[in-house]
Design a protein around this motif. Structure first.
Motif, PDB file in Angstrom:
ATOM      1  N   ASN A 164       0.893  -1.216  -0.080  1.00 42.42           N
ATOM      2  CA  ASN A 164      -0.111   0.029  -0.076  1.00 42.42           C
ATOM      3  C   ASN A 164       0.827   1.292  -0.007  1.00 42.42           C
ATOM      4  N   ILE A 165       0.676   2.056  -1.126  1.00 37.08           N
ATOM      5  CA  ILE A 165       1.716   3.152  -1.036  1.00 37.08           C
ATOM      6  C   ILE A 165       1.311   4.468  -0.010  1.00 37.08           C
ATOM      7  N   TYR A 166       0.201   4.397   0.499  1.00 42.52           N
ATOM      8  CA  TYR A 166      -0.319   5.229   1.569  1.00 42.52           C
ATOM      9  C   TYR A 166       0.717   4.992   2.984  1.00 42.52           C
ATOM     10  N   ASP A 167       0.553   3.629   3.322  1.00 39.92           N
ATOM     11  CA  ASP A 167       1.023   3.466   4.745  1.00 39.92           C
ATOM     12  C   ASP A 167       2.584   2.798   4.662  1.00 39.92           C
ATOM     13  N   ASN A 168       3.264   2.819   3.498  1.00 38.23           N
ATOM     14  CA  ASN A 168       4.668   2.165   3.462  1.00 38.23           C
ATOM     15  C   ASN A 168       5.383   3.489   2.881  1.00 38.23           C
ATOM     16  N   VAL A 181       2.393  -1.941 -11.722  1.00 37.16           N
ATOM     17  CA  VAL A 181       0.825  -1.803 -11.788  1.00 37.16           C
ATOM     18  C   VAL A 181       0.097  -2.438 -10.278  1.00 37.16           C
ATOM     19  N   ARG A 182       0.963  -3.146  -9.624  1.00 33.76           N
ATOM     20  CA  ARG A 182       0.476  -3.682  -8.443  1.00 33.76           C
ATOM     21  C   ARG A 182       0.385  -2.521  -7.468  1.00 33.76           C
ATOM     22  N   LEU A 183       1.062  -1.751  -7.407  1.00 29.58           N
ATOM     23  CA  LEU A 183       1.051  -0.617  -6.451  1.00 29.58           C
ATOM     24  C   LEU A 183      -0.176   0.118  -6.564  1.00 29.58           C
ATOM     25  N   ASP A 188      -8.006   3.604  -5.263  1.00 30.84           N
ATOM     26  CA  ASP A 188      -9.394   3.290  -5.759  1.00 30.84           C
ATOM     27  C   ASP A 188      -9.504   3.658  -7.041  1.00 30.84           C
ATOM     28  N   VAL A 189      -8.700   2.960  -7.838  1.00 33.26           N
ATOM     29  CA  VAL A 189      -9.018   3.260  -9.141  1.00 33.26           C
ATOM     30  C   VAL A 189      -9.114   1.988 -10.040  1.00 33.26           C
TER      31      VAL A 189
END
Length: 193
Positions: A164-168, A181-183, A188-189
């Protein structure tokens, strides 16, 4: 003696044994079976494990400095039970072509850890400091990253990571374009081919 230096061990059978208060420096272990063994207050400095089975070993206050694992089974190991006090800044652990499934590195400070071409399923990296880690060519299916510092970590040719790019922290981390693309899965896209 409790201090063993520059020795090669081949085909040791120590499954489920307890190894207590031994110091190994510049030793190589090849084709050894340590599965379910307990390492209690042991120290491994500049050692290599090659084609060894270390699955479900118990680490009781043991230390690892610059230890390499090549083609080893190191599954189900709770690395948080080892003694990480007074560890130098460089990473004490390098894994190549090994299986690290079901391990825990929760909250550990392992800058520059190497986990190259490994199977790393369902392993816990939450809260860990993995700055400049080398995770190339490894498969992270089901592994946990949360509040993990992955600054400048290299995920090139790695697969199945769920980050999760927001919490790491992934600042300057390296990803291959088509795998990155996994990131986006943490956003929510909708991805349209």
């Amino acid at each position: 003696s409790d201090e063993i230096y520059l020795k090669n061990f081949d085909s040791l059978e120590l499954a489920s044994e307890a190894i207590i208060a031994k110091e190994f420096e510049a030793c190589t272990f090849t084709n050894c079976d340590f599965s379910e063994a307990t390492f209690n207050k042991c120290k491994f400095v500049d050692c290599k494990f090659i084609k060894c089975n270390l699955s479900v070993i118990r680490l009781v206050y043991s230390k690892f400095w610059d230890v390499e694992f090549e083609e080893c089974k190191v599954m189900g190991v709770d690395w948080t039970q080892a003694d990480w006090s007074n560890i130098a800044l460089r990473s004490p652990l390098k894994f190549y072509n090994s299986s690290l499934n079901d391990c825990s590195f929760f909250g550990l400070n392992l800058e520059e850890i190497v986990v190259e071409a490994c199977s790393v399923h369902n392993t816990d990296f939450r809260e860990a400091n993995l700055i400049e880690a080398n995770f190339t060519h490894s498969d992270f299916s089901g592994s946990l990253f949360h509040h993990t510092n992955l600054t400048r970590a290299d995920f090139c040719e790695a697969t199945d990571y769920d980050i999760n790019i927001y919490d790491n922290n992934i600042t300057k981390a390296k990803f291959i374009r088509y795998e990155a693309v996994r990131l986006l899965e943490s956003l929510d896209v909708e991805l349209v081919d």
